[in-house]
Write a protein that holds these residues in place. Structure first.
Motif, short mmCIF file in Angstrom:
data_model
loop_
_atom_site.label_atom_id
_atom_site.label_comp_id
_atom_site.label_asym_id
_atom_site.label_seq_id
_atom_site.Cartn_x
_atom_site.Cartn_y
_atom_site.Cartn_z
N GLY A 19 77.58 17.60 66.31
CA GLY A 19 78.83 17.00 65.88
C GLY A 19 80.07 17.57 66.52
O GLY A 19 81.18 17.27 66.08
N THR A 20 79.92 18.37 67.58
CA THR A 20 81.10 19.01 68.15
C THR A 20 82.03 18.02 68.86
O THR A 20 83.23 18.26 68.92
CB THR A 20 80.70 20.13 69.11
OG1 THR A 20 79.86 19.61 70.15
CG2 THR A 20 79.98 21.25 68.37
N THR A 21 81.49 16.95 69.39
CA THR A 21 82.36 15.96 70.03
C THR A 21 83.24 15.27 68.99
O THR A 21 84.44 15.07 69.19
CB THR A 21 81.54 14.92 70.80
OG1 THR A 21 80.82 15.57 71.85
CG2 THR A 21 82.43 13.84 71.41
N SER A 22 82.65 14.93 67.85
CA SER A 22 83.43 14.33 66.78
C SER A 22 84.48 15.30 66.25
O SER A 22 85.63 14.92 66.01
CB SER A 22 82.50 13.89 65.64
OG SER A 22 81.66 12.85 66.07
N LEU A 23 84.09 16.56 66.10
CA LEU A 23 85.04 17.57 65.64
C LEU A 23 86.16 17.76 66.66
O LEU A 23 87.33 17.90 66.28
CB LEU A 23 84.32 18.90 65.40
CG LEU A 23 85.18 20.06 64.92
CD1 LEU A 23 85.89 19.72 63.61
CD2 LEU A 23 84.33 21.32 64.76
N HIS A 284 70.20 12.49 61.65
CA HIS A 284 71.45 12.00 61.06
C HIS A 284 72.59 12.03 62.06
O HIS A 284 73.56 11.31 61.91
CB HIS A 284 71.84 12.89 59.86
CG HIS A 284 70.83 12.87 58.77
ND1 HIS A 284 70.61 11.78 57.97
CD2 HIS A 284 69.93 13.81 58.36
CE1 HIS A 284 69.66 12.05 57.08
NE2 HIS A 284 69.24 13.27 57.31
N MET A 285 72.50 12.86 63.08
CA MET A 285 73.63 13.12 63.95
C MET A 285 73.18 13.07 65.39
O MET A 285 72.10 13.51 65.71
CB MET A 285 74.18 14.50 63.65
CG MET A 285 75.56 14.71 64.16
SD MET A 285 76.74 14.04 63.04
CE MET A 285 76.18 14.77 61.53
N ASN A 286 74.03 12.55 66.24
CA ASN A 286 73.70 12.48 67.65
C ASN A 286 74.96 12.79 68.45
O ASN A 286 75.66 11.90 68.88
CB ASN A 286 73.19 11.10 68.03
CG ASN A 286 71.97 10.75 67.24
OD1 ASN A 286 70.89 11.21 67.51
ND2 ASN A 286 72.14 9.90 66.23
N GLU A 287 75.23 14.07 68.63
CA GLU A 287 76.50 14.45 69.21
C GLU A 287 76.35 15.37 70.41
O GLU A 287 75.41 16.13 70.53
CB GLU A 287 77.32 15.21 68.14
CG GLU A 287 77.61 14.39 66.90
CD GLU A 287 78.52 13.24 67.16
OE1 GLU A 287 79.41 13.34 68.02
OE2 GLU A 287 78.36 12.21 66.50
N THR A 288 77.32 15.34 71.25
CA THR A 288 77.64 16.35 72.23
C THR A 288 76.56 16.63 73.27
O THR A 288 75.42 16.83 72.91
CB THR A 288 78.01 17.67 71.53
OG1 THR A 288 78.64 17.39 70.31
CG2 THR A 288 78.98 18.43 72.38
N PRO A 289 76.90 16.71 74.53
CA PRO A 289 75.91 16.94 75.56
C PRO A 289 75.23 18.28 75.49
O PRO A 289 75.77 19.19 74.94
CB PRO A 289 76.71 16.79 76.86
CG PRO A 289 78.13 16.92 76.47
CD PRO A 289 78.24 16.56 75.07
#
Length: 289
Positions: A19-23, A284-289
């Motif tokens: 989730g770091t991209t969303s953050l 649940h989450m699909n974030e950040t490379p």
């Protein structure tokens, strides 16, 4: 430090696909935060970036003013792939606050694999990829990564949070993060979902295999463009994620041991225990490379 530069007040150190991209986007839009616009600045993990020197890094935050100056690089929690990051960070930014998002370790690993698949950078089966690429497992060893930072930063300078809580309407998690950073929390501000992997088209296997043989980023770009042009072709979320029984058992045991270490480091209170019964495709989450 030059007169024009200043150290960041806080750094988002990971984890990859948590989730770091969303953050990053949430904080970039916050009026009390100055976020370096380049996500994955990687100054402390990439020797080529480090070669620019500390003055170059500190000047990145010169225009922060009275805002909370920040950057975000999830490669900062991938030891031993990128070793020595906490030591270098402490030498340059001894008073920095650190934000560490974590999630179910097996789900994070699966999402990491699917992301690389969609990016055209993965051509192997999940079992072969995990065996060959240490980064997959390293980024899920949250206890180990946190233990390295605890050697250089006091407990109260590190905020550990489960990313699922940010995206499941747990306003207390968002409020806790804002309090840690010393910024106002607005419960009405939307929390973005960025960089999801499961809906992305997967490049044809032949192009992914060519990338595997060459390692060429040009091939990876061609693979991504080809996948996008296919439109309704295979997607990352529909690609099977199957591990051998032996590897799954090995990873489950390793993640359980690391989770115990994480519990010891945070005083036995790990936010929302990881789901060791995670099944492929239920992330649940699909974030950040």
């Amino acid at each position: 430090m030059t007169a024009a530069g200043r150290p960041p007040d806080a750094i988002v150190i990971g984890a990859t696909k948590a989730g770091t991209t969303s953050l990053f986007h949430y904080l970039s839009d916050h009026p009390q935060v100055f976020m370096d616009p380049q996500k994955e600045l990687r100054f402390f993990s990439d020797p080529a970036r480090a070669a620019h020197g500390s003055d170059w890094y500190l000047r990145r935050f010169a225009e922060a003013g009275d805002r909370v100056a920040m950057e975000s690089s999830n490669g900062y929690t991938r030891d031993p792939v990128y070793p020595g990051v906490p030591e270098r960070m402490a030498a340059t930014c001894p008073d920095v606050r650190l934000v560490y998002l974590i999630r179910d370790p097996m789900a994070r690993l699966e999402s990491h694999y699917r992301h690389r698949l969609a990016m055209g950078r993965e051509w192997r089966s999940p079992s072969d990829a995990i065996a060959a690429e240490p980064s997959y497992v390293a980024a899920s060893l949250f206890g180990h990564q946190l233990s390295l930072y605890r050697r250089h930063f006091p407990d109260d300078r590190i905020h550990v949070a489960r990313s699922e809580r940010f995206f499941d309407d747990h306003d207390d998690a968002r409020a806790g993060l804002c309090a840690f950073l010393g910024i106002d929390h607005d419960p009405l501000r939307p929390w973005p979902r960025e960089n999801a992997s499961t809906g992305r088209p997967v490049a044809p296997a032949i192009l992914r295999r060519v990338y595997g043989l060459s390692g060429s980023e040009r091939i990876a770009r061609v693979a991504r463009r080809t996948a996008a042009s296919l439109g309704r072709g295979s997607h990352a979320g529909s690609t099977a994620f199957v591990l051998s029984d032996g590897l799954r058992e090995e990873l489950t045991e390793r993640f359980a041991a690391d989770h115990r270490l994480l519990g010891d480091l945070v005083g036995g209170t790990v936010p929302a225990s990881p789901d060791h019964n995670h099944q492929p495709g239920t992330e649940h989450m699909n974030e950040t490379p």
